[in-house]
Motif scaffolding. Structure first.
Motif, PDB file in Angstrom:
ATOM      1  N   MET A 104      -4.164  12.665  13.217  1.00  0.00           N
ATOM      2  CA  MET A 104      -4.702  12.192  11.843  1.00  0.00           C
ATOM      3  C   MET A 104      -3.394  11.198  11.479  1.00  0.00           C
ATOM      4  SD  MET A 104      -5.690  15.724   9.964  1.00  0.00           S
ATOM      5  CE  MET A 104      -6.997  16.582  10.423  1.00  0.00           C
ATOM      6  N   TYR A 105      -4.226  10.278  10.720  1.00  0.00           N
ATOM      7  CA  TYR A 105      -3.356   9.312   9.974  1.00  0.00           C
ATOM      8  C   TYR A 105      -4.023   8.776   8.840  1.00  0.00           C
ATOM      9  CZ  TYR A 105      -6.398   6.317  13.037  1.00  0.00           C
ATOM     10  OH  TYR A 105      -7.465   5.851  13.804  1.00  0.00           O
ATOM     11  N   SER A 106      -3.168   8.048   7.831  1.00  0.00           N
ATOM     12  CA  SER A 106      -3.839   7.609   6.671  1.00  0.00           C
ATOM     13  C   SER A 106      -3.618   6.149   6.564  1.00  0.00           C
ATOM     14  CB  SER A 106      -2.987   8.153   5.448  1.00  0.00           C
ATOM     15  OG  SER A 106      -3.411   9.693   5.061  1.00  0.00           O
ATOM     16  N   ILE A 107      -4.316   5.322   6.176  1.00  0.00           N
ATOM     17  CA  ILE A 107      -4.332   3.894   5.729  1.00  0.00           C
ATOM     18  C   ILE A 107      -4.299   3.945   4.257  1.00  0.00           C
ATOM     19  CG2 ILE A 107      -5.207   1.597   6.216  1.00  0.00           C
ATOM     20  CD1 ILE A 107      -6.876   3.101   8.737  1.00  0.00           C
ATOM     21  N   ASN A 108      -3.090   3.238   3.872  1.00  0.00           N
ATOM     22  CA  ASN A 108      -3.020   3.190   2.387  1.00  0.00           C
ATOM     23  C   ASN A 108      -2.914   1.643   2.130  1.00  0.00           C
ATOM     24  OD1 ASN A 108      -1.836   6.193   1.780  1.00  0.00           O
ATOM     25  ND2 ASN A 108      -0.867   5.157   3.736  1.00  0.00           N
ATOM     26  N   VAL A 109      -4.097   1.234   1.145  1.00  0.00           N
ATOM     27  CA  VAL A 109      -4.098  -0.034   0.735  1.00  0.00           C
ATOM     28  C   VAL A 109      -3.213  -0.483  -0.512  1.00  0.00           C
ATOM     29  CG1 VAL A 109      -6.005  -1.862  -0.242  1.00  0.00           C
ATOM     30  CG2 VAL A 109      -6.562  -0.148   1.528  1.00  0.00           C
ATOM     31  N   LEU A 110      -2.314  -1.409  -0.456  1.00  0.00           N
ATOM     32  CA  LEU A 110      -1.321  -1.645  -1.348  1.00  0.00           C
ATOM     33  C   LEU A 110      -1.830  -2.734  -2.192  1.00  0.00           C
ATOM     34  CD1 LEU A 110       1.749  -2.094   0.903  1.00  0.00           C
ATOM     35  CD2 LEU A 110       0.824  -0.005  -0.036  1.00  0.00           C
ATOM     36  N   GLY A 111      -1.424  -2.158  -3.713  1.00  0.00           N
ATOM     37  CA  GLY A 111      -1.781  -3.152  -4.857  1.00  0.00           C
ATOM     38  C   GLY A 111      -0.562  -4.469  -4.893  1.00  0.00           C
ATOM     39  N   GLU A 112      -0.823  -5.354  -5.701  1.00  0.00           N
ATOM     40  CA  GLU A 112       0.101  -6.670  -5.636  1.00  0.00           C
ATOM     41  C   GLU A 112       1.385  -6.229  -6.185  1.00  0.00           C
ATOM     42  OE1 GLU A 112      -1.939  -9.379  -8.469  1.00  0.00           O
ATOM     43  OE2 GLU A 112      -1.759  -8.106 -10.051  1.00  0.00           O
ATOM     44  N   GLN A 113       1.489  -4.971  -6.960  1.00  0.00           N
ATOM     45  CA  GLN A 113       2.789  -4.531  -7.209  1.00  0.00           C
ATOM     46  C   GLN A 113       3.658  -3.911  -6.318  1.00  0.00           C
ATOM     47  OE1 GLN A 113       0.172  -3.249  -8.083  1.00  0.00           O
ATOM     48  NE2 GLN A 113      -0.068  -1.310  -8.556  1.00  0.00           N
ATOM     49  N   HIS A 114       3.268  -3.590  -5.090  1.00  0.00           N
ATOM     50  CA  HIS A 114       3.678  -2.992  -4.017  1.00  0.00           C
ATOM     51  C   HIS A 114       4.477  -3.898  -2.866  1.00  0.00           C
ATOM     52  CE1 HIS A 114       0.556  -0.002  -5.478  1.00  0.00           C
ATOM     53  NE2 HIS A 114       1.737   0.564  -5.875  1.00  0.00           N
ATOM     54  N   GLU A 115       4.605  -5.082  -3.226  1.00  0.00           N
ATOM     55  CA  GLU A 115       5.307  -5.765  -2.294  1.00  0.00           C
ATOM     56  C   GLU A 115       6.502  -5.290  -1.635  1.00  0.00           C
ATOM     57  OE1 GLU A 115       7.452 -10.242  -2.356  1.00  0.00           O
ATOM     58  OE2 GLU A 115       5.477 -10.176  -3.540  1.00  0.00           O
ATOM     59  N   HIS A 116       7.318  -4.693  -2.464  1.00  0.00           N
ATOM     60  CA  HIS A 116       8.561  -3.807  -1.977  1.00  0.00           C
ATOM     61  C   HIS A 116       8.093  -2.637  -1.019  1.00  0.00           C
ATOM     62  CE1 HIS A 116       7.113  -1.543  -5.345  1.00  0.00           C
ATOM     63  NE2 HIS A 116       7.845  -0.518  -4.771  1.00  0.00           N
ATOM     64  N   ILE A 117       7.213  -2.237  -1.166  1.00  0.00           N
ATOM     65  CA  ILE A 117       6.687  -1.085  -0.204  1.00  0.00           C
ATOM     66  C   ILE A 117       6.179  -1.603   1.287  1.00  0.00           C
ATOM     67  CG2 ILE A 117       4.962   0.882   0.311  1.00  0.00           C
ATOM     68  CD1 ILE A 117       5.087   1.327  -2.560  1.00  0.00           C
ATOM     69  N   SER A 118       5.317  -2.731   1.074  1.00  0.00           N
ATOM     70  CA  SER A 118       5.234  -3.604   2.368  1.00  0.00           C
ATOM     71  C   SER A 118       6.104  -4.197   2.959  1.00  0.00           C
ATOM     72  CB  SER A 118       4.084  -4.775   2.046  1.00  0.00           C
ATOM     73  OG  SER A 118       4.014  -5.332   3.135  1.00  0.00           O
ATOM     74  N   THR A 119       7.210  -4.560   2.448  1.00  0.00           N
ATOM     75  CA  THR A 119       8.442  -4.988   3.160  1.00  0.00           C
ATOM     76  C   THR A 119       9.313  -3.965   3.726  1.00  0.00           C
ATOM     77  OG1 THR A 119       8.425  -6.874   1.423  1.00  0.00           O
ATOM     78  CG2 THR A 119      10.622  -6.257   2.562  1.00  0.00           C
ATOM     79  N   ARG A 120       9.365  -3.015   2.880  1.00  0.00           N
ATOM     80  CA  ARG A 120      10.138  -1.784   3.520  1.00  0.00           C
ATOM     81  C   ARG A 120       9.474  -1.273   4.903  1.00  0.00           C
ATOM     82  NH1 ARG A 120       9.759   2.975  -0.192  1.00  0.00           N
ATOM     83  NH2 ARG A 120      10.452   1.373  -1.726  1.00  0.00           N
ATOM     84  N   PHE A 121       8.040  -1.263   4.790  1.00  0.00           N
ATOM     85  CA  PHE A 121       7.521  -0.397   5.989  1.00  0.00           C
ATOM     86  C   PHE A 121       7.249  -1.608   6.928  1.00  0.00           C
ATOM     87  CE2 PHE A 121       6.863   2.958   3.042  1.00  0.00           C
ATOM     88  CZ  PHE A 121       6.777   3.764   4.080  1.00  0.00           C
ATOM     89  N   ALA A 122       7.455  -2.901   6.920  1.00  0.00           N
ATOM     90  CA  ALA A 122       7.452  -4.040   8.023  1.00  0.00           C
ATOM     91  C   ALA A 122       8.547  -4.102   8.729  1.00  0.00           C
ATOM     92  CB  ALA A 122       7.246  -5.261   7.225  1.00  0.00           C
ATOM     93  N   THR A 123       9.778  -3.098   8.324  1.00  0.00           N
ATOM     94  CA  THR A 123      10.972  -3.229   9.174  1.00  0.00           C
ATOM     95  C   THR A 123      10.951  -1.986  10.281  1.00  0.00           C
ATOM     96  OG1 THR A 123      12.139  -1.864   7.387  1.00  0.00           O
ATOM     97  CG2 THR A 123      12.324  -4.395   7.292  1.00  0.00           C
ATOM     98  N   ALA A 124      11.414  -2.550  11.528  1.00  0.00           N
ATOM     99  CA  ALA A 124      11.335  -1.584  12.466  1.00  0.00           C
ATOM    100  C   ALA A 124      12.327  -0.465  12.145  1.00  0.00           C
ATOM    101  CB  ALA A 124      11.627  -2.201  13.558  1.00  0.00           C
ATOM    102  N   LYS A 125      13.385  -0.557  11.658  1.00  0.00           N
ATOM    103  CA  LYS A 125      14.548   0.434  11.256  1.00  0.00           C
ATOM    104  C   LYS A 125      14.854   0.641   9.751  1.00  0.00           C
ATOM    105  CE  LYS A 125      16.291   0.044  15.777  1.00  0.00           C
ATOM    106  NZ  LYS A 125      17.518  -0.045  16.660  1.00  0.00           N
ATOM    107  N   GLY A 126      15.519   1.398   9.636  1.00  0.00           N
ATOM    108  CA  GLY A 126      15.934   1.699   8.011  1.00  0.00           C
ATOM    109  C   GLY A 126      15.467   2.793   7.423  1.00  0.00           C
ATOM    110  N   ASP A 127      15.633   3.197   6.241  1.00  0.00           N
ATOM    111  CA  ASP A 127      15.076   4.298   5.516  1.00  0.00           C
ATOM    112  C   ASP A 127      13.950   3.706   4.732  1.00  0.00           C
ATOM    113  OD1 ASP A 127      14.711   6.752   4.327  1.00  0.00           O
ATOM    114  OD2 ASP A 127      16.101   6.492   2.746  1.00  0.00           O
ATOM    115  N   LYS A 128      12.634   4.188   5.491  1.00  0.00           N
ATOM    116  CA  LYS A 128      11.445   3.974   4.865  1.00  0.00           C
ATOM    117  C   LYS A 128      11.034   4.881   3.900  1.00  0.00           C
ATOM    118  CE  LYS A 128       9.849   1.536   8.985  1.00  0.00           C
ATOM    119  NZ  LYS A 128       8.749   1.599   9.984  1.00  0.00           N
ATOM    120  N   TRP A 129      11.541   5.998   4.224  1.00  0.00           N
ATOM    121  CA  TRP A 129      11.017   7.313   3.297  1.00  0.00           C
ATOM    122  C   TRP A 129      11.675   7.741   1.876  1.00  0.00           C
ATOM    123  CZ3 TRP A 129       5.972   7.692   4.123  1.00  0.00           C
ATOM    124  CH2 TRP A 129       5.781   7.366   5.477  1.00  0.00           C
ATOM    125  N   GLY A 130      13.025   7.472   1.829  1.00  0.00           N
ATOM    126  CA  GLY A 130      13.875   7.855   0.834  1.00  0.00           C
ATOM    127  C   GLY A 130      13.462   7.439  -0.653  1.00  0.00           C
TER     128      GLY A 130
END
Length: 175
Positions: A77-103
């Protein structure tokens, strides 16, 4: 004549990418459980689209070089989460291959279905329906099991290689 044997002209990859960038897209994050590691995977996508109302199907594509691709191919299963204009920081965080995406990411769990990002505009919880070869990408088609609408607001938009704001004309007509 077989379509695969037709000699097509070469398209410059850079020109093609620039031309595609002139089509604005919404931004979403696909999330799933990584069955092998017991952790979570998530990545930013801009290739989300509807496919069918009956059954309810959506699609997205992932680069074949993506580190999370093997886990996503095995996800039940998976979820597709549509981001709002205030979520640019979330998009940027999840666009990186490594690093802490979940903290710093709030998630919600829903009755055994895949978790969703807590502040997305809407989340589509899906089971895999089909996978297709898409050149240098894999095209995922998911059957929507549940929809979680949360926040109202404008979507996060990507246009011409950067985030952009969606402006609605006062006289805009609905399609």
């Amino acid at each position: 004549m077989d379509r695969a044997s037709i000699p097509y002209p070469a398209i410059d990859r850079k020109d093609f990418r620039a031309a595609l960038g002139l089509f604005p897209t919404g931004v979403a994050v696909v999330t799933a459980d990584d069955l092998e590691s017991g952790g979570r995977i998530g990545m930013t996508i801009t290739s989300f689209n509807s496919v069918s109302l009956d059954p309810p199907l959506v699609l997205f594509s992932i680069d074949k070089r993506a580190m999370s691709l093997p886990a996503l191919c095995k996800a039940q299963m998976y979820s597709i989460n549509v981001l709002g204009e205030q979520h640019e920081h979330i998009s940027t965080r999840f666009a990186t291959a490594k690093g802490d995406k979940w903290g710093a990411t709030e998630v919600e769990l829903h009755n055994g279905l895949p978790f969703t990002l807590a502040h997305s505009l809407v989340s589509f919880q899906c089971v895999p329906y089909a996978e297709h070869d898409g050149g240098d990408h894999v095209i995922f088609v998911g059957r929507v099991l549940r929809i979680h609408s949360r926040e109202r607001g404008a979507p996060l938009v990507f246009f011409s290689g950067r985030y952009a704001a969606l402006q609605q004309s006062p006289a805009s007509a609905s399609i």
